[in-house]
Design a protein around this motif. Structure first.
Motif, mmCIF file in Angstrom:
data_model
loop_
_atom_site.group_PDB
_atom_site.id
_atom_site.type_symbol
_atom_site.label_atom_id
_atom_site.label_comp_id
_atom_site.label_asym_id
_atom_site.label_seq_id
_atom_site.Cartn_x
_atom_site.Cartn_y
_atom_site.Cartn_z
ATOM 1 N N MET A 119 0.711 -1.284 -0.251
ATOM 2 C CA MET A 119 0.001 0.095 0.091
ATOM 3 C C MET A 119 0.782 1.146 -0.024
ATOM 4 O O MET A 119 0.460 2.477 -0.077
ATOM 5 N N HIS A 120 2.105 1.184 -0.034
ATOM 6 C CA HIS A 120 2.972 2.390 -0.244
ATOM 7 C C HIS A 120 2.766 3.015 -1.554
ATOM 8 O O HIS A 120 2.340 2.296 -2.510
ATOM 9 N N SER A 121 2.920 4.294 -1.673
ATOM 10 C CA SER A 121 2.549 5.188 -3.063
ATOM 11 C C SER A 121 3.717 4.596 -3.864
ATOM 12 O O SER A 121 4.847 4.526 -3.597
ATOM 13 N N ALA A 122 3.137 4.089 -5.170
ATOM 14 C CA ALA A 122 4.033 3.775 -6.303
ATOM 15 C C ALA A 122 4.271 4.922 -7.297
ATOM 16 O O ALA A 122 4.994 4.707 -8.063
ATOM 17 N N LEU A 123 3.623 5.925 -7.136
ATOM 18 C CA LEU A 123 3.766 7.070 -8.050
ATOM 19 C C LEU A 123 4.057 8.246 -7.077
ATOM 20 O O LEU A 123 3.734 8.352 -6.018
#
Length: 191
Positions: A119-123
């Motif tokens: 669930m970490h930001s990938a963008l």
């Protein structure tokens, strides 16, 4: 008899590429055998390096620029559930270090921004977070929620904090991300 690239009798070529370890015959796709991976990879070899911690061959453009996760390639793609280590489909390394097949990257992130595993930001969401700052500032909360405090967990930095509740989002006090989730602990009113 031993497997080899040509027939011993007539010298017919079985494959433009032959690996004596894997006994793989194929068209020439600039393959190479990686001893550390234990399999043949599509190359060319000079464009890749083997990361011993991730246990995977990665593009040279990622050398020193990726987050290592031990044996990350031994996981399945979170979208199609196919083994990533032996897949012929190229994998994409997300900023958090997790992998998914490259062909799923654009469709997945056209509808969302988070790694499906952690669930970490990938963008890069910084610009959107600043827009959300403005929207939160311009959107007053209903009276019953104006003084409500909640505990949140940030999906990006894993910090916990107590912040004022807002319907549009709750900002992490540590990294300023809105990629947060309410912790589920009791809400407290500001005195």
């Amino acid at each position: 008899r031993q497997a080899q690239q040509r027939c011993e009798g007539c010298q017919s070529l079985f494959g433009e590429y032959y690996c004596g370890v894997c006994h793989l015959f194929d068209r020439d796709k600039k393959q190479y055998h990686c001893d550390e991976c234990g399999i043949c990879r599509i190359g060319p070899k000079e464009d890749f390096f083997h990361c011993s911690k991730c246990n995977l061959c990665l593009s040279l453009s990622l050398r020193g620029k990726h987050k290592c996760i031990e044996n990350v390639s031994r996981q399945d793609c979170p979208i199609c559930l196919e083994d990533i280590h032996t897949s012929r489909v190229e994998a994409r390394v997300l900023p958090c270090g997790h992998l998914l097949h490259k062909l799923f990257f654009s469709p997945l992130f056209s509808r969302g921004y988070r790694c499906p595993l952690c669930m970490h930001s990938a963008l890069d969401m910084r610009r959107y977070w600043r827009q959300l700052d403005d929207e939160v500032a311009q959107t007053p909360m209903p009276t019953e929620y104006q003084n409500m405090m909640v505990e949140i967990l940030c999906n990006d930095c894993n910090a916990r904090s107590t912040v004022q509740f807002h319907l549009l989002g709750m900002k992490c006090t540590n990294c300023e991300s809105y990629n947060t989730a309410q912790d589920g602990k009791s809400k407290q009113s500001v005195e």
